[in-house]
Design a protein around this motif. Structure first.
Motif, PDB file in Angstrom:
ATOM      1  N   ALA A 244       0.832  -1.204   0.000  1.00 30.15           N
ATOM      2  CA  ALA A 244       0.000   0.000   0.000  1.00 30.15           C
ATOM      3  C   ALA A 244       0.865   1.251   0.000  1.00 30.15           C
TER       4      ALA A 244
ATOM      5  N   GLY B  59       2.295   1.689  -3.289  1.00 33.18           N
ATOM      6  CA  GLY B  59       1.231   2.125  -4.189  1.00 33.18           C
ATOM      7  C   GLY B  59       0.995   3.626  -4.162  1.00 33.18           C
ATOM      8  N   ILE B  60       1.377   4.279  -3.080  1.00 35.58           N
ATOM      9  CA  ILE B  60       1.265   5.734  -3.022  1.00 35.58           C
ATOM     10  C   ILE B  60       2.183   6.359  -4.068  1.00 35.58           C
TER      11      ILE B  60
ATOM     12  N   THR C 296      -3.405   1.589  -3.802  1.00 32.94           N
ATOM     13  CA  THR C 296      -3.098   1.720  -2.373  1.00 32.94           C
ATOM     14  C   THR C 296      -4.221   1.161  -1.520  1.00 32.94           C
ATOM     15  N   THR C 297      -5.444   1.593  -1.770  1.00 32.53           N
ATOM     16  CA  THR C 297      -6.571   1.284  -0.890  1.00 32.53           C
ATOM     17  C   THR C 297      -6.843  -0.210  -0.742  1.00 32.53           C
TER      18      THR C 297
END
Length: 126
Positions: A13, A16-17, A24-25
């Motif tokens: 996550a 993923g940012i 991310t979520t």
């Protein structure tokens, strides 16, 4: 074991940012689920996190995503992935596939229910 899996998805996550094609979520939700079953302290830390906490609480309590989060997700996918498609891909078919990926991602985000605004009954709005 679930704690290790939770850490793994939390790292994904966080990555993923920074990476536009890595969401991310969903990884954050899986991490929270793993921590809820393996480590109440870590789960509570995530739930109380300044940035991630509200997103996780909305999902756990109401199974929805805040409108601002949706707008940010759609904007990020469109902008960052769009830049990659426009500038990094030279093949026309690859560009078409990239655009298709963007459209599918947007459709998935839009399909998730949007949280309704909660109205405070103590405030009289006349």
């Amino acid at each position: 074991m679930l704690k290790i899996i939770g850490y793994f998805f939390l790292v994904l996550a966080l990555i993923g940012i920074l990476l536009p094609l890595l969401p991310t979520t969903p990884f954050l939700l899986v991490a929270a689920m793993c921590f809820a079953k393996s480590s109440p302290e870590l789960h509570q830390k995530l739930m109380n996190h300044k940035v991630f906490g509200p997103i996780l609480r909305d999902w756990e309590e109401k199974r929805c995503i805040n409108c601002k989060v949706k707008i940010l997700a759609i904007s990020s996918v469109t902008f960052f992935t769009g830049i990659s498609v426009i500038f990094m891909l030279t093949n026309l078919y690859a560009k078409g596939l990239g655009i298709l990926v963007i459209l599918i991602a947007i459709a998935v985000i839009l399909k998730i229910p949007t949280c309704k605004k909660t109205i405070n009954p103590l405030i009289n709005e006349n």
